[in-house]
Write a protein that holds these residues in place. Sequence first.
Motif, PDB file in Angstrom:
ATOM      1  N   SER A  74       0.838  -1.190   0.000  1.00 59.54           N
ATOM      2  CA  SER A  74       0.000   0.000   0.000  1.00 59.54           C
ATOM      3  C   SER A  74       0.874   1.242   0.000  1.00 59.54           C
ATOM      4  N   GLY A  75       0.319   2.320  -0.530  1.00 61.03           N
ATOM      5  CA  GLY A  75       1.119   3.529  -0.576  1.00 61.03           C
ATOM      6  C   GLY A  75       0.314   4.771  -0.865  1.00 61.03           C
ATOM      7  N   ILE A  76       1.030   5.868  -0.887  1.00 59.52           N
ATOM      8  CA  ILE A  76       0.458   7.163  -1.192  1.00 59.52           C
ATOM      9  C   ILE A  76       1.325   7.822  -2.265  1.00 59.52           C
ATOM     10  N   GLY A  77       0.887   8.967  -2.734  1.00 60.78           N
ATOM     11  CA  GLY A  77       1.590   9.698  -3.769  1.00 60.78           C
ATOM     12  C   GLY A  77       0.707  10.828  -4.241  1.00 60.78           C
ATOM     13  N   PHE A  78       0.966  11.317  -5.440  1.00 62.90           N
ATOM     14  CA  PHE A  78       0.215  12.461  -5.946  1.00 62.90           C
ATOM     15  C   PHE A  78      -1.220  12.107  -6.293  1.00 62.90           C
ATOM     16  N   ASN A  92     -10.672  15.271  18.435  1.00 59.18           N
ATOM     17  CA  ASN A  92     -11.413  15.748  19.611  1.00 59.18           C
ATOM     18  C   ASN A  92     -12.901  15.915  19.320  1.00 59.18           C
ATOM     19  N   GLY A  93     -13.435  14.944  18.583  1.00 63.68           N
ATOM     20  CA  GLY A  93     -14.870  14.926  18.356  1.00 63.68           C
ATOM     21  C   GLY A  93     -15.380  15.839  17.261  1.00 63.68           C
ATOM     22  N   ALA A  94     -14.481  16.437  16.475  1.00 65.10           N
ATOM     23  CA  ALA A  94     -14.928  17.349  15.425  1.00 65.10           C
ATOM     24  C   ALA A  94     -13.946  17.309  14.257  1.00 65.10           C
ATOM     25  N   PHE A  95     -14.448  17.674  13.076  1.00 66.12           N
ATOM     26  CA  PHE A  95     -13.599  17.750  11.896  1.00 66.12           C
ATOM     27  C   PHE A  95     -12.900  19.110  11.831  1.00 66.12           C
ATOM     28  N   LYS A  96     -11.621  19.065  11.463  1.00 67.02           N
ATOM     29  CA  LYS A  96     -10.828  20.274  11.289  1.00 67.02           C
ATOM     30  C   LYS A  96     -10.317  20.327   9.861  1.00 67.02           C
ATOM     31  N   VAL A  97     -10.484  21.448   9.179  1.00 67.09           N
ATOM     32  CA  VAL A  97     -10.037  21.605   7.801  1.00 67.09           C
ATOM     33  C   VAL A  97      -8.545  21.900   7.790  1.00 67.09           C
ATOM     34  N   THR A  98      -7.813  21.172   6.949  1.00 63.40           N
ATOM     35  CA  THR A  98      -6.372  21.366   6.822  1.00 63.40           C
ATOM     36  C   THR A  98      -6.031  21.741   5.385  1.00 63.40           C
ATOM     37  N   THR A  99      -4.760  21.996   5.133  1.00 60.37           N
ATOM     38  CA  THR A  99      -4.295  22.359   3.794  1.00 60.37           C
ATOM     39  C   THR A  99      -3.216  21.389   3.351  1.00 60.37           C
ATOM     40  N   LEU A 100      -3.303  20.925   2.106  1.00 57.27           N
ATOM     41  CA  LEU A 100      -2.330  19.990   1.551  1.00 57.27           C
ATOM     42  C   LEU A 100      -1.809  20.535   0.224  1.00 57.27           C
ATOM     43  N   THR A 101      -0.493  20.699   0.135  1.00 56.29           N
ATOM     44  CA  THR A 101       0.146  21.228  -1.069  1.00 56.29           C
ATOM     45  C   THR A 101       0.903  20.129  -1.798  1.00 56.29           C
ATOM     46  N   PRO A 102       1.242  20.319  -3.072  1.00 58.84           N
ATOM     47  CA  PRO A 102       2.051  19.335  -3.781  1.00 58.84           C
ATOM     48  C   PRO A 102       3.384  19.054  -3.095  1.00 58.84           C
ATOM     49  N   GLU A 103       4.013  20.073  -2.559  1.00 60.46           N
ATOM     50  CA  GLU A 103       5.292  19.873  -1.875  1.00 60.46           C
ATOM     51  C   GLU A 103       5.140  18.994  -0.639  1.00 60.46           C
ATOM     52  N   GLN A 104       4.022  19.131   0.066  1.00 62.78           N
ATOM     53  CA  GLN A 104       3.773  18.274   1.227  1.00 62.78           C
ATOM     54  C   GLN A 104       3.576  16.821   0.812  1.00 62.78           C
ATOM     55  N   ALA A 128       2.621   5.385  -4.738  1.00 63.31           N
ATOM     56  CA  ALA A 128       1.387   5.124  -5.484  1.00 63.31           C
ATOM     57  C   ALA A 128       0.681   6.412  -5.890  1.00 63.31           C
ATOM     58  N   PRO A 129       1.199   7.137  -6.890  1.00 62.51           N
ATOM     59  CA  PRO A 129       0.477   8.310  -7.402  1.00 62.51           C
ATOM     60  C   PRO A 129      -0.788   7.896  -8.135  1.00 62.51           C
ATOM     61  N   GLY A 130      -1.770   8.785  -8.165  1.00 60.97           N
ATOM     62  CA  GLY A 130      -3.070   8.425  -8.706  1.00 60.97           C
ATOM     63  C   GLY A 130      -3.089   8.118 -10.188  1.00 60.97           C
ATOM     64  N   ASN A 131      -2.487   8.978 -11.005  1.00 58.87           N
ATOM     65  CA  ASN A 131      -2.602   8.847 -12.454  1.00 58.87           C
ATOM     66  C   ASN A 131      -1.344   9.349 -13.155  1.00 58.87           C
ATOM     67  N   LEU A 132      -1.115   8.789 -14.355  1.00 55.01           N
ATOM     68  CA  LEU A 132      -0.051   9.299 -15.212  1.00 55.01           C
ATOM     69  C   LEU A 132      -0.521  10.454 -16.078  1.00 55.01           C
ATOM     70  N   THR A 133      -1.737  10.354 -16.579  1.00 55.96           N
ATOM     71  CA  THR A 133      -2.202  11.327 -17.563  1.00 55.96           C
ATOM     72  C   THR A 133      -2.392  12.706 -16.945  1.00 55.96           C
ATOM     73  N   PRO A 134      -1.817  13.766 -17.496  1.00 57.17           N
ATOM     74  CA  PRO A 134      -2.086  15.113 -16.973  1.00 57.17           C
ATOM     75  C   PRO A 134      -3.575  15.446 -17.087  1.00 57.17           C
ATOM     76  N   ARG A 135      -4.121  16.045 -16.048  1.00 59.72           N
ATOM     77  CA  ARG A 135      -5.506  16.473 -16.063  1.00 59.72           C
ATOM     78  C   ARG A 135      -5.609  17.916 -16.525  1.00 59.72           C
ATOM     79  N   ALA A 136      -6.823  18.405 -16.594  1.00 62.61           N
ATOM     80  CA  ALA A 136      -7.053  19.735 -17.154  1.00 62.61           C
ATOM     81  C   ALA A 136      -6.352  20.835 -16.358  1.00 62.61           C
TER      82      ALA A 136
END
Length: 245
Positions: A74-78, A92-104, A128-136
């Motif tokens: 299993s893995g992660i990636g772009f 702590n019982g609630a959802f917190k919104v975070t920020t995720l950048t390509p560099e992260q 494990a990046p999601g896709n090879l094909t560039p998206r829009a």
Amino acid sequence: DQYVDWDAMAEEIYFQHTDDDFWYAEAALAAAERFKFGITTGVSMIASTPRSDRLEILQAHFDGALKTGIRELSGIGFSDGPWPKHPRVFENGAFKVTTLTPEQIVENTEKAVKTMNGIHPRQFCIVAPGNLTPRADDTPEFAAWKNREMARIAHEYGVALHTHARTGGIQFTYDTTPEFFGPHTSLTHSPGLTQSEIDIVAKTGAVVFHGPTTRANINVRCPVYEILRAGGEVVIVTDNEGHLL
């Protein structure tokens, strides 16, 4: 576009409405289902697109899957854009919104393969990046940078490189970052490949993961026969818990 629709749905659910307990339970259930149908090795891209903001998610996945006895890669990636992403974390019982950048994502992917291998004999953390094909929302330069970083991490740490491929993605990646391909590379689905892309698969040693019952293959055929005739390698996979093989 079936890929855009699926990715949008998966990202909404997995990035916004899950916690670590979900990922533990989801992995345990998927692994148990695989065993039920005789599948003993699983390859998972966490959260499908994938989700790469927290290594705790990946660890919860491994904890759930390995207790069933399965061999788990299993893995992660772009994931795909737009950027930045804003996954929610349940604390702590609630959802917190975070920020995720390509560099992260680059930082977290490298940290994952560096720290989560060698822990258990059946646990393999891969790139494990999601896709090879560039998206829009990708420029060619940005898409090439993403592929280059994923290939660098896989090579540097000696781990597998797993992604989704379809028409155009293999050619673009080979033209811009040929180091992405090799016997360590698995390309899931791969429908509608051109003859040039078939030749790339064969000469680089990359392996096509073919799911005969998947919607991707039903809508647009994966050229299995042509890949084999060209000297390439094809592995039959389920793309699910195993009952559709």
